[in-house]
Write a protein that holds these residues in place. Sequence first.
Motif, mmCIF file in Angstrom:
data_model
loop_
_atom_site.group_PDB
_atom_site.id
_atom_site.type_symbol
_atom_site.label_atom_id
_atom_site.label_comp_id
_atom_site.label_asym_id
_atom_site.label_seq_id
_atom_site.Cartn_x
_atom_site.Cartn_y
_atom_site.Cartn_z
ATOM 1 N N HIS A 162 0.823 -1.223 0.000
ATOM 2 C CA HIS A 162 0.000 0.000 0.000
ATOM 3 C C HIS A 162 0.853 1.267 0.000
ATOM 4 C CE1 HIS A 162 -3.636 -2.309 0.358
ATOM 5 N NE2 HIS A 162 -3.191 -2.916 1.439
ATOM 6 N N THR A 163 2.078 1.152 0.522
ATOM 7 C CA THR A 163 2.959 2.316 0.502
ATOM 8 C C THR A 163 3.703 2.433 -0.832
ATOM 9 O OG1 THR A 163 4.771 1.046 1.491
ATOM 10 C CG2 THR A 163 3.308 2.219 2.990
ATOM 11 N N PHE A 164 3.460 1.481 -1.695
ATOM 12 C CA PHE A 164 4.143 1.432 -2.994
ATOM 13 C C PHE A 164 3.104 1.139 -4.071
ATOM 14 C CE2 PHE A 164 7.773 -0.588 -5.516
ATOM 15 C CZ PHE A 164 8.434 0.617 -5.682
ATOM 16 N N GLU A 165 1.913 1.727 -3.862
ATOM 17 C CA GLU A 165 0.710 1.311 -4.582
ATOM 18 C C GLU A 165 0.810 1.454 -6.098
ATOM 19 O OE1 GLU A 165 -4.124 1.825 -4.127
ATOM 20 O OE2 GLU A 165 -2.766 2.936 -2.825
ATOM 21 N N GLU A 166 1.508 2.496 -6.578
ATOM 22 C CA GLU A 166 1.561 2.707 -8.028
ATOM 23 C C GLU A 166 2.251 1.551 -8.749
ATOM 24 O OE1 GLU A 166 5.250 4.608 -6.286
ATOM 25 O OE2 GLU A 166 3.132 4.483 -5.799
ATOM 26 N N ALA A 167 3.115 0.814 -8.039
ATOM 27 C CA ALA A 167 3.829 -0.301 -8.654
ATOM 28 C C ALA A 167 2.945 -1.532 -8.807
ATOM 29 C CB ALA A 167 5.059 -0.656 -7.833
ATOM 30 N N GLU A 168 1.762 -1.515 -8.145
ATOM 31 C CA GLU A 168 0.850 -2.666 -8.211
ATOM 32 C C GLU A 168 0.181 -2.763 -9.581
ATOM 33 O OE1 GLU A 168 -2.925 -4.518 -5.701
ATOM 34 O OE2 GLU A 168 -2.314 -2.431 -5.411
ATOM 35 N N GLN A 169 0.025 -1.623 -10.258
ATOM 36 C CA GLN A 169 -0.628 -1.609 -11.556
ATOM 37 C C GLN A 169 0.388 -1.880 -12.666
ATOM 38 O OE1 GLN A 169 -3.894 -1.502 -11.674
ATOM 39 N NE2 GLN A 169 -3.949 -1.207 -9.454
ATOM 40 N N SER A 170 0.005 -2.700 -13.612
ATOM 41 C CA SER A 170 0.900 -3.018 -14.719
ATOM 42 C C SER A 170 1.232 -1.752 -15.506
ATOM 43 C CB SER A 170 0.233 -4.041 -15.643
ATOM 44 O OG SER A 170 0.000 -5.250 -14.952
ATOM 45 N N HIS A 171 2.496 -1.606 -15.863
ATOM 46 C CA HIS A 171 2.925 -0.399 -16.554
ATOM 47 C C HIS A 171 4.268 -0.621 -17.223
ATOM 48 C CE1 HIS A 171 4.958 -0.283 -12.664
ATOM 49 N NE2 HIS A 171 5.900 0.448 -13.258
ATOM 50 N N ARG A 172 4.592 0.307 -18.096
ATOM 51 C CA ARG A 172 5.940 0.428 -18.642
ATOM 52 C C ARG A 172 6.588 1.669 -18.037
ATOM 53 N NH1 ARG A 172 4.222 -0.828 -24.656
ATOM 54 N NH2 ARG A 172 5.303 -2.781 -25.086
ATOM 55 N N ASP A 173 7.916 1.703 -18.082
ATOM 56 C CA ASP A 173 8.653 2.906 -17.723
ATOM 57 C C ASP A 173 9.391 3.397 -18.961
ATOM 58 O OD1 ASP A 173 7.990 2.564 -14.952
ATOM 59 O OD2 ASP A 173 9.601 1.074 -14.804
ATOM 60 N N ASP A 174 9.643 4.689 -19.043
ATOM 61 C CA ASP A 174 10.445 5.169 -20.167
ATOM 62 C C ASP A 174 11.917 5.299 -19.764
ATOM 63 O OD1 ASP A 174 10.528 7.467 -18.620
ATOM 64 O OD2 ASP A 174 9.947 8.836 -20.245
ATOM 65 N N TYR A 175 12.302 4.525 -18.741
ATOM 66 C CA TYR A 175 13.676 4.537 -18.251
ATOM 67 C C TYR A 175 14.091 3.113 -17.890
ATOM 68 C CZ TYR A 175 10.734 4.897 -14.070
ATOM 69 O OH TYR A 175 9.742 4.715 -13.125
ATOM 70 N N HIS A 176 15.377 2.926 -17.700
ATOM 71 C CA HIS A 176 15.928 1.635 -17.299
ATOM 72 C C HIS A 176 15.869 1.549 -15.776
ATOM 73 C CE1 HIS A 176 17.628 1.067 -21.377
ATOM 74 N NE2 HIS A 176 17.718 2.387 -21.334
ATOM 75 N N LEU A 177 15.463 0.389 -15.277
ATOM 76 C CA LEU A 177 15.229 0.242 -13.844
ATOM 77 C C LEU A 177 15.996 -0.960 -13.289
ATOM 78 C CD1 LEU A 177 13.595 1.335 -11.419
ATOM 79 C CD2 LEU A 177 11.736 -0.193 -12.096
ATOM 80 N N PHE A 178 16.680 -0.738 -12.183
ATOM 81 C CA PHE A 178 17.456 -1.784 -11.518
ATOM 82 C C PHE A 178 17.034 -1.849 -10.051
ATOM 83 C CE2 PHE A 178 19.871 0.131 -14.895
ATOM 84 C CZ PHE A 178 20.485 -0.920 -15.559
ATOM 85 N N PHE A 179 16.810 -3.076 -9.567
ATOM 86 C CA PHE A 179 16.497 -3.290 -8.153
ATOM 87 C C PHE A 179 17.558 -4.191 -7.544
ATOM 88 C CE2 PHE A 179 11.909 -2.580 -9.375
ATOM 89 C CZ PHE A 179 11.755 -1.416 -8.637
ATOM 90 N N LEU A 180 18.001 -3.834 -6.351
ATOM 91 C CA LEU A 180 18.899 -4.671 -5.574
ATOM 92 C C LEU A 180 18.171 -5.026 -4.284
ATOM 93 C CD1 LEU A 180 21.894 -5.710 -5.647
ATOM 94 C CD2 LEU A 180 22.440 -3.771 -4.157
#
Length: 285
Positions: free
Chosen positions: A32-50
């Motif tokens: 719920h604190t990261f709610e926008e990530a719950e919806q399917s989407h594209r980004d116009d940037y490269h994304l890396f998670f560690l």
Amino acid sequence: MRKKSKSIPLNTMAQRFGAGIAVGKATIKDLHTFEEAEQSHRDDYHLFFLQEKGSTPIEIDFQKYKIKPSSVIYIHPNQIHRVGEFQNITLSFLAINNESLAPEYHKLLGDIAPVKPLLLKKETFALISEAVSLCIKLSERKHEKLYHSLLKDSCNTLVALIASQYLSQSRAVESLSRFEIIAKSFKASLEQNFVTIKKPAAYASMLNISIPYLNECVRNTTGQSVSHHIQQRVVLEAKRLLYHSTKTVKEIADELGYDDYPYFSRLFAKVTKMSPLTFRSKNLD
């Protein structure tokens, strides 16, 4: 309930971060604190998670993964993704747009995508964590005369570190056979041109080889024909649009370069064993 819009939702660097580079670390209690990530989407940037603590379920182009501690993942701008339910995670992230990315890394990232979460060795994870911490510290030193250069160069170094881990899982270019090199070039060309170019002959011409030789190289390397790969790439994009947007089948056919949408529907059914509308209804939440 999954929200749908006319087009696939696109998160832009300007809207999300207001700059060409964003790097940070976050401890997030729940989705719920990261709610926008719950919806399917594209980004116009490269994304890396560690991933540092906890685990994060993520869905990327209809494939479900779980990012576990000491893992890294790269998400290409073309890929549609969403985060599943999680609790108490700590992760670091880097978002960087094409303008801030070193040109040689732009092509490199295109070549290695798509990728899965990669579990890192302890010492490698520690090294990348240190690089992230340095990038975060530099991002906070906005008074530096060379602030933008320092941040850009440090974050590109981080990109290179992560990309090198993925490359270590694959064979070096110099060890590839002639067949493998041509198949790799075909796939890169297909990714750039699948909407406008559908014929194997056109790809053979772009690579300055004959159609039979291109087919031989691709089939020998992948086990499938050139036509199969073209159809699969088109259908993947069609699935994305059917699942994540409200566009009609005809609109999707037009977007993918087909004037004859009944032909497009037959192609989709041939590849997936179901009609576009059946696929859409079957995948409704």
